[in-house]
Enzyme design. Structure first.
Site, mmCIF file in Angstrom:
data_model
loop_
_atom_site.group_PDB
_atom_site.id
_atom_site.type_symbol
_atom_site.label_atom_id
_atom_site.label_comp_id
_atom_site.label_asym_id
_atom_site.label_seq_id
_atom_site.Cartn_x
_atom_site.Cartn_y
_atom_site.Cartn_z
ATOM 1 N N LYS B 77 0.776 -1.092 -0.051
ATOM 2 C CA LYS B 77 -0.103 0.076 -0.066
ATOM 3 C C LYS B 77 0.721 1.205 0.085
ATOM 4 O O LYS B 77 2.041 1.189 0.616
ATOM 5 C CB LYS B 77 -0.762 -0.101 1.151
ATOM 6 N N SER B 152 -9.785 1.826 2.988
ATOM 7 C CA SER B 152 -9.122 2.557 2.165
ATOM 8 C C SER B 152 -8.094 1.711 1.387
ATOM 9 O O SER B 152 -7.224 2.204 0.389
ATOM 10 C CB SER B 152 -8.182 3.497 3.252
ATOM 11 N N SER B 176 -9.778 -0.558 7.445
ATOM 12 C CA SER B 176 -9.534 -0.595 6.005
ATOM 13 C C SER B 176 -8.726 -1.676 5.412
ATOM 14 O O SER B 176 -8.144 -1.641 4.107
ATOM 15 C CB SER B 176 -8.557 0.587 6.057
#
Lengths: 100, 487
Positions: B77, B152, B176
């Site tokens: 990420k 997210s 997330s």
């Protein structure tokens, strides 16, 4: 129910160094009003018996290291990301203004 | 090869059946072919990944000891540092920011011979539940390209769902990792707070943030957790524990385990979400679990508590973005102007709104009513979880009350926040929890089943998910559009 208003949003924006357009400020106000009203739900919880820091119990003093000198980023490595560099330093607009 | 799990790829690499270069070029080709539709990667390290794979093949040829992730490609990420590469947090503010050091997790993956393939899309600064807040890219759900992947960590879960990489890292501050894993039909694990080092992760809500892996099965989650879940002296909140062994024994029984079900808290769940959830509960019963009714009524206050504490922490953490030392500096004649212009132009709307909210709840006139109150309610939430775990070993809930939704369908931030109802309490109480695929609705959209354990029971949580997965076909399902070779 709260004293949250448009003025609050513009004051907060100034404190946060954010320049909101009229339209953005209105949108932030609308959205924030709903969130602020919603979080007032906490008013009904009785917390008279709770210490605000009680969830830190897991933290142990063991996790603190000795105060010893360690290698960190070099000046060059750090400055590689700086937007404006001169002579190994970060350049910013002049802070001292000349008095007339 | 795309159907293979990370554990299989690792085995085949060790046995000589596949070389690291073969594996890496295979997944790079899948990314090149399919990611234009998915939009999960912000950056792909073609050359670097292949160079590392080549080194790894040479290392193997020399007969040297190979790491525990040898031959396994991993996506990361974009709020986690990979030295020398951009860490944008999907924000315009950081489009020029190159990580000056490796995050501890990156270092550990590379030390164990994993191959980092690239950086994955996310909501800006991890603020959001749909990845629509990315300032840089739209990510689509591989199960339905009209829909969001969740957030997210939407890039991280979409990439694994489309089999563009077998493993990825996300971050979970309020759900997330788990919610997008549920939306994308993959497995997402949020470890106990402090289990995985946050060193080199761009902070959002420091008392809630935790890095967690995403994969297509629990065994792969265990494989990478054995590497990542160790104490790190660079993170003051890192648990003092050594890495744990995640052995998955197919004969491992859940006989006699008590599974807590907060029946009251689940009222009002939509029928399809309820069906998937109840089916999974039945599976757990078949595995020998005894269902116990538990009271988690305090979670009614979890969303309020979370959005006060998370925004307060975010407004503080994001104060460092001033355009002076790093990031994109806007024009300005004074320091004040540079700060204001850089922040105004660099941050997206949701980020600005959360900074304002966080500053509001921390301001002297409201601090008692909001921030300090929320801290105390958090303590109460922790207490109630602790109390509940005296009568059960694990807790089961849905991950999200809804399946993935079409892009643009939820505009109102509060409505978006309310979807986090089942995941957020876990972060507040610092617990480990996993999202395990638990079925599909009539439109073919996946749902996730959440298993939560007491702090430090990361292994038991993953083992329960492993047992659940073995009894259900869902984790093995691949989105039809991506269930084919790249040509």
């Amino acid at each position: 129910m709260s004293d949250f208003n448009r003025e609050t949003v513009s004051t907060l924006a100034r404190l946060c160094r954010l320049d909101l357009s009229e339209e953005e400020e209105r949108l932030c106000f609308d959205e924030m009003t709903r969130v602020v009203d919603y979080v007032h739900l906490l008013d009904e919880v009785d917390v008279s018996d709770i210490s605000p820091y009680s969830h830190f119990i897991e933290q142990s003093i063991d996790s603190l290291r000795e105060d010893e000198i360690k290698e960190t980023l070099t000046r060059e490595e750090f400055l590689a990301n700086a937007p404006d560099v001169v002579g190994g330093m970060i350049r910013v607009p002049s802070v001292m203004k000349q008095e007339n | 090869m795309y159907q293979l799990r990370a554990v299989d790829l690792h085995k085949k690499f060790l046995s000589g059946e596949l070389s690291a270069v073969e594996i890496t070029s295979y997944f790079l080709k899948r990314i090149d072919t399919f990611d234009p539709q998915v939009g999960s990667f912000l950056e792909v390290f073609h050359e670097k990944a292949l160079a590392r794979a080549k080194q790894l093949d040479e290392k193997k040829a020399r007969g040297e000891k190979l790491g525990r992730l040898a031959g396994v490609p991993v996506g990361i990420k974009d709020n986690i540092h990979v030295k020398g590469e951009l860490t944008t947090c999907a924000s315009k503010f950081l489009t020029n920011y190159k990580a000056p050091f490796d995050a501890t997790v990156t270092k550990l993956i590379e030390k164990e011979d994993g191959i980092v393939l690239g950086k994955l899309n996310m909501d800006e600064f991890a603020m959001g539940s749909s990845t629509e807040n990315s300032a840089l890219k739209k990510t689509r759900n591989p199960w339905n390209l009209e829909c969001v992947p969740g957030g997210s960590s939407g890039g991280s879960t979409a990439a694994v769902a489309a089999r563009l990489c077998p493993l990825s890292l996300g971050t979970d501050t309020g759900g997330s990792v788990r919610q997008p894993a549920s939306f994308c039909g993959v497995v997402g694990f949020k470890p106990t707070y402090g289990r995985v080092s946050r060193f080199g992760l761009v902070a959002f809500g420091s008392s809630l943030d935790q890095i967690g892996p995403i994969a297509t099965c629990s065994e792969d989650i265990g494989m990478i957790m054995e590497v990542l879940g160790a104490h790190d002296r660079h993170d003051a909140t890192s648990l003092p524990d050594a890495a744990q062994d995640y052995h998955f024994d197919p004969s491992h029984s859940l006989e006699g385990k008590k599974l807590g079900v907060p029946y009251k808290f689940l009222e009002g769940l939509n029928p399809e979400a309820e069906k998937c959830y109840k089916d999974s509960l039945k599976v757990m019963q078949d595995l020998g679990c005894e269902l116990v009714d538990i009271d988690l009524s305090i979670l009614k206050y979890a969303i309020s508590t979370y959005y006060i504490l998370a925004t307060a922490e975010a407004s503080t953490n994001l104060a460092r973005f001033d355009g002076i030392r790093y990031g994109v500096r806007a024009e300005g004649d004074s320091l004040e102007e540079i700060y204001t212009h850089s922040r105004t132009q660099g941050f997206g709307h949701e980020v600005k709104m959360r900074i304002l909210l966080g500053t509001y709840v921390l301001s002297s006139s409201t601090q008692d009513a909001f921030y300090k109150k929320a801290m105390k309610v958090r303590a109460k939430i922790i207490e109630q979880f602790d109390h509940v775990f005296q009568s059960c070993d694990l807790i089961a809930t849905p991950v999200s009350p809804i399946a993935c939704f079409p892009a643009g369908a939820i505009q109102d931030p509060l409505e978006m926040y309310l979807q986090d109802i089942y995941t957020i309490g876990v972060n507040l109480a610092k617990l480990p929890a996993i999202s395990s695929p638990s079925g599909f609705n009539d439109d073919g959209k996946p749902y996730g089943f959440q298993i939560i354990g007491p702090r430090r029971t990361d292994v038991q949580v993953c083992q329960a998910a492993f047992a659940h997965e073995r009894m259900t076909p869902f984790a093995k399902k691949i989105p039809p559009q991506f269930d084919k070779e790249a040509v």
